[in-house]
Design a protein around this motif. Structure first.
Motif, PDB file in Angstrom:
ATOM      1  N   LEU A   1       0.838  -1.198   0.000  1.00  0.00           N
ATOM      2  CA  LEU A   1       0.000   0.000   0.000  1.00  0.00           C
ATOM      3  C   LEU A   1       0.877   1.254   0.000  1.00  0.00           C
ATOM      4  CD1 LEU A   1      -2.625  -1.089   2.680  1.00  0.00           C
ATOM      5  CD2 LEU A   1      -2.893  -1.123   0.200  1.00  0.00           C
TER       6      LEU A   1
ATOM      7  N   ARG B   1     -13.363   1.694   3.502  1.00  0.00           N
ATOM      8  CA  ARG B   1     -12.604   1.589   2.258  1.00  0.00           C
ATOM      9  C   ARG B   1     -13.482   1.994   1.097  1.00  0.00           C
ATOM     10  NH1 ARG B   1     -13.351  -4.091   0.059  1.00  0.00           N
ATOM     11  NH2 ARG B   1     -14.991  -4.923   1.379  1.00  0.00           N
TER      12      ARG B   1
ATOM     13  N   ASP C   1     -11.419  -1.671  -3.414  1.00  0.00           N
ATOM     14  CA  ASP C   1     -10.229  -2.380  -2.942  1.00  0.00           C
ATOM     15  C   ASP C   1      -8.972  -1.562  -3.198  1.00  0.00           C
ATOM     16  OD1 ASP C   1     -10.158  -2.557  -5.671  1.00  0.00           O
ATOM     17  OD2 ASP C   1     -10.333  -4.736  -5.750  1.00  0.00           O
ATOM     18  N   ARG C   2      -9.156  -0.225  -3.234  1.00  0.00           N
ATOM     19  CA  ARG C   2      -8.026   0.646  -3.560  1.00  0.00           C
ATOM     20  C   ARG C   2      -7.712   1.729  -2.539  1.00  0.00           C
ATOM     21  NH1 ARG C   2      -5.278  -0.065  -8.739  1.00  0.00           N
ATOM     22  NH2 ARG C   2      -6.530  -1.631  -9.752  1.00  0.00           N
ATOM     23  N   ALA C   3      -8.655   2.089  -1.659  1.00  0.00           N
ATOM     24  CA  ALA C   3      -8.406   3.200  -0.728  1.00  0.00           C
ATOM     25  C   ALA C   3      -8.906   2.860   0.669  1.00  0.00           C
ATOM     26  CB  ALA C   3      -9.079   4.479  -1.210  1.00  0.00           C
TER      27      ALA C   3
ATOM     28  N   THR D   1      -7.978   9.924   4.056  1.00  0.00           N
ATOM     29  CA  THR D   1      -7.339   8.788   3.394  1.00  0.00           C
ATOM     30  C   THR D   1      -6.031   8.423   4.090  1.00  0.00           C
ATOM     31  OG1 THR D   1      -8.336   9.413   1.284  1.00  0.00           O
ATOM     32  CG2 THR D   1      -6.452   7.908   1.201  1.00  0.00           C
TER      33      THR D   1
ATOM     34  N   ARG E   1      -3.519   3.950  -0.127  1.00  0.00           N
ATOM     35  CA  ARG E   1      -4.091   3.579  -1.416  1.00  0.00           C
ATOM     36  C   ARG E   1      -3.355   2.349  -1.924  1.00  0.00           C
ATOM     37  NH1 ARG E   1      -4.029   9.115  -1.437  1.00  0.00           N
ATOM     38  NH2 ARG E   1      -6.002  10.100  -1.918  1.00  0.00           N
ATOM     39  N   GLY E   2      -4.098   1.497  -2.603  1.00  0.00           N
ATOM     40  CA  GLY E   2      -3.481   0.316  -3.183  1.00  0.00           C
ATOM     41  C   GLY E   2      -2.916   0.610  -4.550  1.00  0.00           C
ATOM     42  N   ARG E   3      -1.746   0.072  -4.831  1.00  0.00           N
ATOM     43  CA  ARG E   3      -1.174   0.175  -6.177  1.00  0.00           C
ATOM     44  C   ARG E   3      -1.983  -0.700  -7.128  1.00  0.00           C
ATOM     45  NH1 ARG E   3       3.091   0.096  -2.585  1.00  0.00           N
ATOM     46  NH2 ARG E   3       4.495   1.864  -2.742  1.00  0.00           N
ATOM     47  N   ALA E   4      -2.512  -1.772  -6.583  1.00  0.00           N
ATOM     48  CA  ALA E   4      -3.382  -2.697  -7.294  1.00  0.00           C
ATOM     49  C   ALA E   4      -4.488  -3.073  -6.313  1.00  0.00           C
ATOM     50  CB  ALA E   4      -2.587  -3.930  -7.728  1.00  0.00           C
ATOM     51  N   ALA E   5      -5.427  -3.889  -6.768  1.00  0.00           N
ATOM     52  CA  ALA E   5      -6.493  -4.334  -5.877  1.00  0.00           C
ATOM     53  C   ALA E   5      -5.883  -4.993  -4.642  1.00  0.00           C
ATOM     54  CB  ALA E   5      -7.406  -5.306  -6.615  1.00  0.00           C
TER      55      ALA E   5
END
Length: 190
Positions: free
Chosen positions: A33, A82, A85-87, A128, A131-135
């Motif tokens: 993350l 959330r 699946d990104r933040a 916030t 954050r996810g770089r990917a899911a």
């Protein structure tokens, strides 16, 4: 200039959240993350995007009026959630109605200053954290935040913040924020 209106948590509230965030960074997958740093912690009231220099004085005057029309109110950082699946975010407790009212007034200030607004549905107060770089499976992080409640503070001002996005390409570089103006809430300053 890339601008937004915000409520900034005081240092004491940010310190409590920093302790909770440290525990989250120990969870499996935390290294995948992108964690926001304390300088970037804020409740966005309205995001204006790129604002021409000549529009800033009108926007500022309208934000000042919005701040004057909203009295100080209690707020605390609480729980988590959330966005997909990104933040990952921390929520708010206290007078959330007043926070939503201030957000609506900040959005209206931007529209009246001729700025295009976000197409935002009901305002969801959040700060916030990552954050996810990917899911990513954020459920364990949200569960860990369930019991988090920070101290209550009085929101006493509205800020206009300049956001500078990273340009160096250095992994992990964070946006830089600069508070351009602050206005007291309520009749203070009149």
């Amino acid at each position: 200039m890339r601008l937004f209106a915000a409520v900034l948590p005081p240092p004491e509230a940010a310190a409590e959240l920093a302790s909770a965030a440290e525990a989250l960074r120990e969870l499996p997958g935390a290294g995948d993350l992108r964690w926001t740093g304390r300088p970037g912690w804020h409740f966005t009231m309205a995001f204006y995007g790129e604002v021409p220099d000549e529009a800033v004085p009108d926007l500022s005057a309208r934000l000042e009026r919005a701040a004057r029309r909203t009295g100080p109110f209690p707020l605390a950082l609480r729980g988590g959630g959330r966005f997909g699946d990104r933040a990952l975010w921390v929520g708010a407790a206290g007078d959330v109605h007043a926070l939503r009212l201030l957000a609506g007034r900040a959005e209206a200030a931007g529209r009246r200053a001729g700025l295009p607004g976000e197409d935002r549905h009901r305002y969801r107060p959040h700060l916030t954290l990552a954050r996810g770089r990917a899911a990513a499976d954020l459920a364990p992080y949200v569960a860990s935040l369930d019991g988090f409640t920070g101290r209550t503070w009085t929101v006493a001002e509205l800020s206009l913040v300049l956001s500078r996005l990273p340009r160096s390409g250095v992994p992990g570089e964070q946006p830089r924020y600069e508070t351009l103006a602050r206005w007291p809430l309520g009749a203070a300053g009149e």
